[in-house]
Write an enzyme that holds these catalytic residues in place. Structure first.
Site, PDB file in Angstrom:
ATOM      1  N   TYR A  28       1.342 -10.288  11.171  1.00 61.17           N
ATOM      2  CA  TYR A  28       1.268  -9.902   9.759  1.00 61.17           C
ATOM      3  C   TYR A  28       2.659  -9.899   9.117  1.00 61.17           C
ATOM      4  CZ  TYR A  28       0.615  -7.054   5.589  1.00 61.17           C
ATOM      5  OH  TYR A  28       0.628  -6.589   4.295  1.00 61.17           O
ATOM      6  N   GLU A  29       3.651  -9.420   9.864  1.00 63.55           N
ATOM      7  CA  GLU A  29       5.020  -9.329   9.339  1.00 63.55           C
ATOM      8  C   GLU A  29       5.806 -10.626   9.515  1.00 63.55           C
ATOM      9  OE1 GLU A  29       6.604  -5.853  11.341  1.00 63.55           O
ATOM     10  OE2 GLU A  29       5.755  -4.529   9.811  1.00 63.55           O
ATOM     11  N   TYR A 134       1.932   3.989   1.059  1.00 64.55           N
ATOM     12  CA  TYR A 134       2.782   5.101   1.470  1.00 64.55           C
ATOM     13  C   TYR A 134       3.137   5.997   0.291  1.00 64.55           C
ATOM     14  CZ  TYR A 134       3.377   2.591   5.900  1.00 64.55           C
ATOM     15  OH  TYR A 134       3.165   1.963   7.093  1.00 64.55           O
TER      16      TYR A 134
END
Length: 165
Positions: A28-29, A134
């Site tokens: 994903y990163e 977040y």
């Protein structure tokens, strides 16, 4: 907590699952080429004579769906330990079901129970969905701080500069 979702501490039986989550996060990163972890290294560092980190597994309908890997750090300003969240990952098929929020709130609860002064983590600057998530949980993005890192040959080179007696 929904009857469909549960959290549990990982055991050695979860090594393959933990490694698959690590690889999923790396993909994903866009950092898959940096993963050198394998089950044996994870066994040694997570469940060996000195455990360097802890892992919580999130399950959805009794299927491993995500994880959080964390360890303690220390704040000299607060004179208290903290919890550093190294990885939080939920498989794409299980996103939007509340697992990420549950994992994060579990770590906050754990930090309070362990008398920690803070819970902190890093997020890639391009990962706007994670940043938004977040911040929706009350996290403050620290714009004035930059992560520094030594790895590989640079770490060895600096270590070799330490004088020996």
């Amino acid at each position: 907590m929904s009857a469909q979702i549960s959290l549990r501490l990982a055991t050695q039986d979860d090594l393959a699952t933990i490694l698959s989550f690590i690889k999923g996060l790396a993909e994903y990163e866009k950092l898959s080429d940096q993963v050198v972890a394998d089950e044996e290294k994870l066994r040694e560092t997570l469940f060996g004579s000195k455990a360097y980190a802890e892992v919580v597994i999130a399950e959805y309908l009794q299927q491993a769906a995500g994880f959080a890997l964390f360890f303690h750090n220390y704040s000299t300003f607060l004179a208290k330990p903290g919890i550093y969240l190294e990885d939080l990952f939920v498989l794409p098929a299980f996103r939007g079901k509340g697992l990420g929020k549950l994992l994060l709130s579990y770590l906050a609860k754990l930090a309070v129970e362990r008398n920690c002064g803070r819970l902190e983590w890093s997020v890639l600057d391009w990962n706007q969905p994670a940043i938004d998530f977040y911040q929706s949980q009350g996290a403050q993005l620290l714009h004035d701080w930059r992560i520094n890192r030594l790895t590989g040959q640079q770490l060895v080179a600096l270590a070799q500069q330490y004088p020996t007696s």
